[in-house]
Design a protein around this motif. Structure first.
Motif, short mmCIF file in Angstrom:
data_model
loop_
_atom_site.label_atom_id
_atom_site.label_comp_id
_atom_site.label_asym_id
_atom_site.label_seq_id
_atom_site.Cartn_x
_atom_site.Cartn_y
_atom_site.Cartn_z
N MET A 1 5.59 -10.56 -46.09
CA MET A 1 4.81 -9.33 -46.02
C MET A 1 5.60 -8.11 -46.48
N SER A 2 6.91 -8.24 -46.59
CA SER A 2 7.75 -7.09 -46.87
C SER A 2 7.80 -6.78 -48.36
N GLY A 3 8.33 -5.60 -48.66
CA GLY A 3 8.34 -5.13 -50.04
C GLY A 3 9.35 -5.79 -50.94
N GLY A 4 10.37 -6.40 -50.36
CA GLY A 4 11.34 -7.12 -51.18
C GLY A 4 12.67 -6.44 -51.37
N HIS A 5 13.13 -5.69 -50.36
CA HIS A 5 14.45 -5.07 -50.41
C HIS A 5 15.51 -6.01 -49.82
N PHE A 6 16.60 -6.17 -50.54
CA PHE A 6 17.78 -6.87 -50.03
C PHE A 6 18.93 -5.87 -50.00
N TYR A 7 19.51 -5.65 -48.83
CA TYR A 7 20.63 -4.71 -48.71
C TYR A 7 21.92 -5.45 -49.07
N LEU A 8 22.37 -5.25 -50.29
CA LEU A 8 23.55 -5.94 -50.82
C LEU A 8 24.42 -4.96 -51.58
N GLY A 9 25.71 -5.24 -51.63
CA GLY A 9 26.61 -4.31 -52.30
C GLY A 9 27.93 -4.94 -52.67
N GLY A 10 28.95 -4.09 -52.77
CA GLY A 10 30.27 -4.57 -53.11
C GLY A 10 30.51 -4.75 -54.59
N ASN B 1 22.45 -9.52 -35.36
CA ASN B 1 23.55 -9.45 -36.32
C ASN B 1 23.78 -8.02 -36.79
N ILE B 2 23.39 -7.69 -38.00
CA ILE B 2 23.65 -6.36 -38.56
C ILE B 2 22.62 -5.34 -38.10
N ALA B 3 21.34 -5.71 -38.11
CA ALA B 3 20.27 -4.79 -37.71
C ALA B 3 20.26 -4.65 -36.20
N GLN B 4 20.60 -3.46 -35.71
CA GLN B 4 20.72 -3.27 -34.27
C GLN B 4 19.80 -2.18 -33.73
N THR B 5 19.71 -1.05 -34.43
CA THR B 5 18.88 0.06 -33.96
C THR B 5 18.16 0.70 -35.14
N GLY B 6 17.07 1.40 -34.83
CA GLY B 6 16.35 2.12 -35.87
C GLY B 6 17.17 3.24 -36.46
N ALA B 7 18.10 3.80 -35.67
CA ALA B 7 18.91 4.91 -36.17
C ALA B 7 19.91 4.46 -37.22
N SER B 8 20.28 3.18 -37.19
CA SER B 8 21.30 2.68 -38.12
C SER B 8 20.74 1.80 -39.22
N ALA C 1 18.85 0.21 -42.49
CA ALA C 1 18.61 0.50 -43.90
C ALA C 1 17.64 -0.53 -44.43
N SER C 2 16.68 -0.10 -45.24
CA SER C 2 15.72 -1.05 -45.80
C SER C 2 16.46 -2.16 -46.53
N GLY C 3 16.03 -3.38 -46.28
CA GLY C 3 16.65 -4.53 -46.91
C GLY C 3 17.65 -5.24 -46.03
N THR C 4 17.96 -4.65 -44.86
CA THR C 4 18.95 -5.26 -43.97
C THR C 4 18.48 -6.63 -43.49
N GLN C 5 17.23 -6.72 -43.05
CA GLN C 5 16.80 -7.98 -42.46
C GLN C 5 16.65 -9.10 -43.49
N LEU C 6 16.15 -8.79 -44.69
CA LEU C 6 16.08 -9.84 -45.71
C LEU C 6 17.47 -10.29 -46.11
N ALA C 7 18.39 -9.34 -46.25
CA ALA C 7 19.75 -9.69 -46.67
C ALA C 7 20.49 -10.46 -45.59
N GLU C 8 20.47 -9.93 -44.36
CA GLU C 8 21.21 -10.62 -43.30
C GLU C 8 20.51 -11.91 -42.89
N GLY C 9 19.16 -11.91 -42.91
CA GLY C 9 18.44 -13.13 -42.56
C GLY C 9 18.76 -14.26 -43.52
#
Length: 485
Positions: free
Chosen positions: A61-70, A452-459, A461-469
């Motif tokens: 259902m999500s838009g398709g963001h993956f939070y990736l970098g480096g 794991n990485i996604a802990q609070t709404g204040a911290s 970033a879109s794509g965190t759950q797809l990337a960490e999941g």
């Protein structure tokens, strides 16, 4: 719905001729899919149970963001320098309770994971979207989706955009393309996928190890013995009883984001055998007042006419702070030089006024407060500064050209949406842990079932759950496969 824990079944009560496999994965969202695929590629016999009639879960259902970098190929192609170290420093800085080992491997392996995701059979577009939006409006492959440029985080790490979007236009359903590809790869790997089959209980050996599951398909029931079980069954936003008990804000005037089976069963299965649940009281809540990006140049105030958050924050951070204001009231104030109505306003336009005094009175703000707040902001904005909240210079502009308009960010008037962030405590390889840190042998958690990485709404970033999941799902699958013996 219920908050009750499922009964734990003793292994001694399971028939001796029960079906056996190496790994059972519960849930065919992105985390479960990646766990099943990596377990199978590691040589394990894998059975994947999915309660619905098809794959995808909430991930699709999500838009398709993956939070990736480096230093991904998209970052390099669009001229954005990044490193695992800077990504690590940023994620540590924004995390409520950073698990350094997880953040370290997530960042160190981010480029490899980017390549793995593309190897499923697609490419992220090598392009960059510079605006402020919930998600890229077209197929641009990269944008800022977190608080990297927001004070104080921009001082903790060099900012870089890490929101990689799959090449599908629009803001919903983009991940379906990735799930379609995962389904193909899973078939190739020989995973035994069983639809409309839900796990109902965990099976536990005398020594506390999880050694299988009980399942149900319509009126048919049965058991599966396994060396390892990976729980990737989603969050609990669709369970009103669990929401009321843990994150009551999600039950008040909010549109919830989830699918039918986000009922917390996976979390309750874990807790039934001793798993510690973390961040259960933390929701992701958002009602973005942008795009258009120009609105970010306005100021956000509470019912007392005081600013309380830097306006260039990622929308869930802004919403997090709105939820902590008196009566959860807030307004976006914009002058005539910067006002531009959004095409799909989640935060409704209230009205326009010729003077700030009239606006202040109409909004019920104590006399003089908004005049003082706006005057102070404008004084510094003329110099490109914001000493009170340190808004990034890109978004600083005086709001002194009348008339002025206001948008309503108040909970119940603005359309806030949300989902749950709580999950099972687990190791870097997804092994479920008890409160004392000991491991529940044979049990793994991934995706929305894991903390794991996604802990609070204040911290967030879109794509965190797809990337960490997907990333930690892979780790859990490989580790679970190694238990096959």
């Amino acid at each position: 719905m219920t908050t009750a824990l499922p009964d734990v079944l003793p292994a001694s009560a399971i028939p001796s001729d029960v079906e056996e496999t190496d790994v059972v994965v519960i849930g065919f969202g992105i985390a479960g899919a990646c766990a099943a695929l990596e377990a199978a590629r590691s040589g394990a016999r894998v059975v994947l149970l999915e309660r619905s009639a098809t794959y995808g879960g909430t991930s699709a259902m999500s838009g398709g963001h993956f939070y990736l970098g480096g230093g991904t190929a998209v970052q390099q192609a669009t001229g954005h320098e990044d490193s695992a170290d800077e990504m690590y420093k940023y994620l540590v800085a924004v995390s409520e309770d950073p698990e350094h080992d997880k953040i370290r491997v997530f960042c160190d392996d981010s480029v490899e994971h980017f390549d793995w995701v593309e190897a499923l059979g697609f490419q992220f577009e090598r392009s960059y979207f510079s605006g402020k939006a919930v998600i890229q409006p077209n197929t641009e492959g990269l944008m800022f989706t977190g608080n990297e440029k927001v004070h104080p985080y921009r001082d903790a790490a060099v900012p870089a955009p890490r929101g990689h979007k799959v090449p599908v236009p629009g803001d919903t359903g983009g991940t379906q393309m990735v799930m379609d590809l995962l389904n193909e790869r899973i078939k190739e790997a020989g995973v035994d996928v069983r639809y409309e089959v839900g796990a109902t209980n965990l099976v536990q050996d005398a020594d506390g190890s999880v050694v299988g599951v009980a399942w149900k398909k319509f009126s048919e029931t049965g058991h599966l013995r396994a060396k390892a079980v990976v729980v990737a069954a989603g969050g609990f936003v669709m369970n009103p009883d669990m929401v009321a008990e843990n994150t009551p804000a999600l039950g008040e005037k909010l549109f919830v984001l989830g699918n039918t089976y986000d009922d917390g069963l996976g979390l309750r299965l874990g807790k039934s055998v001793g798993a510690q649940l973390k961040f259960m009281d933390e929701p992701f809540i958002t009602a973005p007042f942008y795009p258009p990006s120009v609105l970010v140049k306005g100021i956000v105030v509470n019912k007392d006419g005081k600013r309380f958050v830097t306006e260039d924050s990622y929308h869930s951070r802004t919403s997090y702070h709105v939820m902590h204001q008196p009566e959860q009231k807030a307004y976006l104030i914009v002058d005539s030089a910067h006002i531009e109505h959004p095409s799909m306003p989640l935060c409704p336009f209230i009205d326009g006024w010729e003077t700030v005094e009239e606006m202040e009175s109409s909004l019920g703000i104590p006399e003089g407060n908004l005049v003082e707040t706006l005057g102070s902001y404008n004084k510094h904005a003329h110099n490109g500064e914001d000493p009170e909240f340190h808004k990034h210079p890109d978004w600083i502009a005086p709001q002194d050209q009348g008339p002025w308009g206001a948008y309503d960010l108040t909970l119940g008037n603005a359309l806030y949406a949300g989902f749950t962030l709580g999950g099972m405590r687990c190791t870097v390889d997804g092994q479920v842990q008890r409160e004392d840190g000991s491991v529940v042998a044979g049990l793994y958690a991934a995706g929305a079932c894991a903390a794991n990485i996604a802990q609070t709404g204040a911290s967030y970033a879109s794509g965190t759950q797809l990337a960490e999941g997907s990333y930690f799902g892979r780790r859990a699958g490989r580790h679970a496969a190694a238990q096959k013996g």
